[in-house]
Design a protein around this motif. Sequence first.
Motif, PDB file in Angstrom:
ATOM      1  N   LYS A 240      -1.107  -0.011  -1.261  1.00 37.71           N
ATOM      2  CA  LYS A 240      -2.216   0.407  -0.413  1.00 37.71           C
ATOM      3  C   LYS A 240      -2.381   1.921  -0.479  1.00 37.71           C
ATOM      4  O   LYS A 240      -1.400   2.662  -0.571  1.00 37.71           O
ATOM      5  CB  LYS A 240      -1.966  -0.006   1.043  1.00 37.71           C
ATOM      6  CG  LYS A 240      -2.190  -1.475   1.319  1.00 37.71           C
ATOM      7  CD  LYS A 240      -2.115  -1.748   2.814  1.00 37.71           C
ATOM      8  CE  LYS A 240      -2.398  -3.214   3.114  1.00 37.71           C
ATOM      9  NZ  LYS A 240      -2.376  -3.491   4.573  1.00 37.71           N
ATOM     10  N   VAL A 241      -3.631   2.355  -0.414  1.00 37.58           N
ATOM     11  CA  VAL A 241      -3.933   3.781  -0.399  1.00 37.58           C
ATOM     12  C   VAL A 241      -4.558   4.116   0.944  1.00 37.58           C
ATOM     13  O   VAL A 241      -5.613   3.596   1.293  1.00 37.58           O
ATOM     14  CB  VAL A 241      -4.890   4.161  -1.546  1.00 37.58           C
ATOM     15  CG1 VAL A 241      -5.184   5.661  -1.506  1.00 37.58           C
ATOM     16  CG2 VAL A 241      -4.286   3.775  -2.895  1.00 37.58           C
ATOM     17  N   LEU A 242      -3.891   4.985   1.700  1.00 32.76           N
ATOM     18  CA  LEU A 242      -4.355   5.332   3.045  1.00 32.76           C
ATOM     19  C   LEU A 242      -5.192   6.590   3.074  1.00 32.76           C
ATOM     20  O   LEU A 242      -6.015   6.787   3.979  1.00 32.76           O
ATOM     21  CB  LEU A 242      -3.157   5.489   3.994  1.00 32.76           C
ATOM     22  CG  LEU A 242      -2.428   4.227   4.461  1.00 32.76           C
ATOM     23  CD1 LEU A 242      -3.387   3.248   5.115  1.00 32.76           C
ATOM     24  CD2 LEU A 242      -1.647   3.563   3.359  1.00 32.76           C
ATOM     25  N   PRO A 274      -4.686   9.688  -4.933  1.00 30.61           N
ATOM     26  CA  PRO A 274      -4.124   9.229  -3.659  1.00 30.61           C
ATOM     27  C   PRO A 274      -3.101  10.220  -3.120  1.00 30.61           C
ATOM     28  O   PRO A 274      -2.322  10.805  -3.877  1.00 30.61           O
ATOM     29  CB  PRO A 274      -3.457   7.898  -4.021  1.00 30.61           C
ATOM     30  CG  PRO A 274      -4.168   7.447  -5.261  1.00 30.61           C
ATOM     31  CD  PRO A 274      -4.464   8.711  -6.006  1.00 30.61           C
ATOM     32  N   THR A 275      -3.102  10.405  -1.799  1.00 29.05           N
ATOM     33  CA  THR A 275      -2.143  11.307  -1.176  1.00 29.05           C
ATOM     34  C   THR A 275      -1.153  10.576  -0.270  1.00 29.05           C
ATOM     35  O   THR A 275       0.001  10.981  -0.156  1.00 29.05           O
ATOM     36  CB  THR A 275      -2.871  12.390  -0.365  1.00 29.05           C
ATOM     37  OG1 THR A 275      -3.779  11.769   0.544  1.00 29.05           O
ATOM     38  CG2 THR A 275      -3.638  13.320  -1.298  1.00 29.05           C
ATOM     39  N   HIS A 276      -1.590   9.500   0.385  1.00 30.39           N
ATOM     40  CA  HIS A 276      -0.687   8.691   1.213  1.00 30.39           C
ATOM     41  C   HIS A 276      -0.837   7.230   0.823  1.00 30.39           C
ATOM     42  O   HIS A 276      -1.958   6.716   0.730  1.00 30.39           O
ATOM     43  CB  HIS A 276      -0.971   8.880   2.703  1.00 30.39           C
ATOM     44  CG  HIS A 276      -0.563  10.226   3.211  1.00 30.39           C
ATOM     45  ND1 HIS A 276      -1.394  11.324   3.155  1.00 30.39           N
ATOM     46  CD2 HIS A 276       0.607  10.658   3.754  1.00 30.39           C
ATOM     47  CE1 HIS A 276      -0.768  12.378   3.647  1.00 30.39           C
ATOM     48  NE2 HIS A 276       0.447  12.003   4.023  1.00 30.39           N
ATOM     49  N   VAL A 277       0.303   6.583   0.594  1.00 32.96           N
ATOM     50  CA  VAL A 277       0.298   5.227   0.055  1.00 32.96           C
ATOM     51  C   VAL A 277       1.333   4.381   0.789  1.00 32.96           C
ATOM     52  O   VAL A 277       2.154   4.895   1.550  1.00 32.96           O
ATOM     53  CB  VAL A 277       0.622   5.233  -1.459  1.00 32.96           C
ATOM     54  CG1 VAL A 277      -0.473   5.950  -2.248  1.00 32.96           C
ATOM     55  CG2 VAL A 277       1.973   5.889  -1.722  1.00 32.96           C
ATOM     56  N   GLN A 278       1.265   3.074   0.520  1.00 37.08           N
ATOM     57  CA  GLN A 278       2.217   2.161   1.155  1.00 37.08           C
ATOM     58  C   GLN A 278       2.502   0.999   0.217  1.00 37.08           C
ATOM     59  O   GLN A 278       1.590   0.253  -0.142  1.00 37.08           O
ATOM     60  CB  GLN A 278       1.660   1.640   2.483  1.00 37.08           C
ATOM     61  CG  GLN A 278       2.625   0.738   3.245  1.00 37.08           C
ATOM     62  CD  GLN A 278       2.070   0.303   4.582  1.00 37.08           C
ATOM     63  OE1 GLN A 278       0.862   0.326   4.798  1.00 37.08           O
ATOM     64  NE2 GLN A 278       2.955  -0.083   5.504  1.00 37.08           N
ATOM     65  N   ARG A 279       3.769   0.854  -0.171  1.00 34.61           N
ATOM     66  CA  ARG A 279       4.187  -0.298  -0.947  1.00 34.61           C
ATOM     67  C   ARG A 279       4.371  -1.509  -0.019  1.00 34.61           C
ATOM     68  O   ARG A 279       4.587  -1.351   1.180  1.00 34.61           O
ATOM     69  CB  ARG A 279       5.495  -0.003  -1.683  1.00 34.61           C
ATOM     70  CG  ARG A 279       5.381   1.079  -2.741  1.00 34.61           C
ATOM     71  CD  ARG A 279       6.729   1.421  -3.341  1.00 34.61           C
ATOM     72  NE  ARG A 279       7.313   0.281  -4.051  1.00 34.61           N
ATOM     73  CZ  ARG A 279       8.542   0.276  -4.557  1.00 34.61           C
ATOM     74  NH1 ARG A 279       9.324   1.344  -4.408  1.00 34.61           N
ATOM     75  NH2 ARG A 279       8.990  -0.782  -5.188  1.00 34.61           N
ATOM     76  N   ALA A 280       4.272  -2.693  -0.579  1.00 29.69           N
ATOM     77  CA  ALA A 280       4.392  -3.918   0.213  1.00 29.69           C
ATOM     78  C   ALA A 280       5.726  -3.942   0.956  1.00 29.69           C
ATOM     79  O   ALA A 280       6.792  -3.722   0.360  1.00 29.69           O
ATOM     80  CB  ALA A 280       4.267  -5.135  -0.689  1.00 29.69           C
ATOM     81  N   VAL A 284       4.475   3.912   5.297  1.00 27.08           N
ATOM     82  CA  VAL A 284       3.557   4.838   4.631  1.00 27.08           C
ATOM     83  C   VAL A 284       4.329   6.078   4.202  1.00 27.08           C
ATOM     84  O   VAL A 284       5.122   6.639   4.956  1.00 27.08           O
ATOM     85  CB  VAL A 284       2.408   5.234   5.570  1.00 27.08           C
ATOM     86  CG1 VAL A 284       1.494   6.259   4.902  1.00 27.08           C
ATOM     87  CG2 VAL A 284       1.617   3.999   5.987  1.00 27.08           C
ATOM     88  N   THR A 285       4.096   6.501   2.958  1.00 21.84           N
ATOM     89  CA  THR A 285       4.729   7.719   2.437  1.00 21.84           C
ATOM     90  C   THR A 285       3.677   8.530   1.686  1.00 21.84           C
ATOM     91  O   THR A 285       2.574   8.057   1.417  1.00 21.84           O
ATOM     92  CB  THR A 285       5.875   7.403   1.463  1.00 21.84           C
ATOM     93  OG1 THR A 285       5.338   6.793   0.281  1.00 21.84           O
ATOM     94  CG2 THR A 285       6.894   6.471   2.083  1.00 21.84           C
ATOM     95  N   SER A 286       4.048   9.745   1.320  1.00 25.45           N
ATOM     96  CA  SER A 286       3.196  10.511   0.418  1.00 25.45           C
ATOM     97  C   SER A 286       3.283   9.879  -0.969  1.00 25.45           C
ATOM     98  O   SER A 286       4.286   9.234  -1.317  1.00 25.45           O
ATOM     99  CB  SER A 286       3.644  11.972   0.357  1.00 25.45           C
ATOM    100  OG  SER A 286       4.908  12.068  -0.283  1.00 25.45           O
ATOM    101  N   ALA A 287       2.249  10.059  -1.757  1.00 25.73           N
ATOM    102  CA  ALA A 287       2.278   9.544  -3.127  1.00 25.73           C
ATOM    103  C   ALA A 287       3.427  10.182  -3.900  1.00 25.73           C
ATOM    104  O   ALA A 287       4.102   9.518  -4.690  1.00 25.73           O
ATOM    105  CB  ALA A 287       0.942   9.809  -3.807  1.00 25.73           C
ATOM    106  N   GLU A 288       3.640  11.453  -3.647  1.00 19.87           N
ATOM    107  CA  GLU A 288       4.719  12.167  -4.339  1.00 19.87           C
ATOM    108  C   GLU A 288       6.072  11.521  -4.050  1.00 19.87           C
ATOM    109  O   GLU A 288       6.890  11.307  -4.957  1.00 19.87           O
ATOM    110  CB  GLU A 288       4.727  13.633  -3.897  1.00 19.87           C
ATOM    111  CG  GLU A 288       5.808  14.474  -4.542  1.00 19.87           C
ATOM    112  CD  GLU A 288       5.803  15.909  -4.034  1.00 19.87           C
ATOM    113  OE1 GLU A 288       6.535  16.730  -4.617  1.00 19.87           O
ATOM    114  OE2 GLU A 288       5.086  16.195  -3.054  1.00 19.87           O
TER     115      GLU A 288
END
Length: 303
Positions: A240-242, A274-280, A284-288
């Motif tokens: 997911k991309v937040l 993307p700057t903030h993402v979430q794996r299943a 939520v974390t930063s993309a980095e």
Amino acid sequence: MRIIFMGTPEFAVPILQALVDAGHQVVAAYSQPPRRAGRGKALTPSPVHRLAESLGIEVRVPESLRDAAVQADFVALNADVAVVAAYGLLLPRAVLDAPRLGCLNVHGSLLPRWRGAAPIQRAILAGDEETGVDIMQMAAGMDTGPVRLEGRTPVARKTAGELTVELSAMGARLMLEVLADPDAYPPVVQASEGVTHAAKIDKAEARLRFEGSAADAERQVRAFNPAPGAFFEVNGERIKVLSAYVDPDGSGAEPGTVVGGALEIACTDGVLIPTHVQRAGRGVTSAEEMLRGFAIPAGTRIA
């Protein structure tokens, strides 16, 4: 005033609370029936249902308002007005006509643009520069009634979640103004031009489209934050991309190709970053930060 409140999601909660805080008598709250939700699929009351119960307001959850007995119970409440906010059920003529002042709807768009179920998300997806709230006198058609009062706000780079909070608060304030002096806000017929339909969001729409412009993809990110969440898939996993931003300069790469080490994704026009993402199953974390433990090297094709 004696008010019947009709609403279901979080958008409607501050409006119900404002009516109570202003001293109005909310004689009943109508909401959609509890739905199964969560991992255990337990029956879960709606946000409006929960608030109304906590305030000691009678809650009614009919599956439909077409039944004659349900309509008779509504009429028997002898309300001055029904206040409706994202209720989710059609109101038959017998219901529309029952309260002394009819039914007033808090609608999250600048009518006649975005009539329908998802006006906030559709305004973001379409790239609208401005949106707002209309206090509408409800009629038989879908969001076709005349407007009593309107408020406006820039869309800017707001997410659907942020706009929902803002427009809900605005709607509560505008509704209280109208109820304080209904004669001061006579209904004005909507324009016949510029009508658009805000169709209900299909979860499939949340898959990021890289074949268009990066600006369009970034609008998907904001429109589907917080739910259902814009996403792409890579290595068999959904991400997911937040939040994201756009580099308008094209990379020349095939759309959907990662073109840099910071998860820059080529689109037909521009690059989405993307700057903030979430794996299943994760937070939520930063993309980095995600890339440190889940490499997506340049040249990777994602879908």
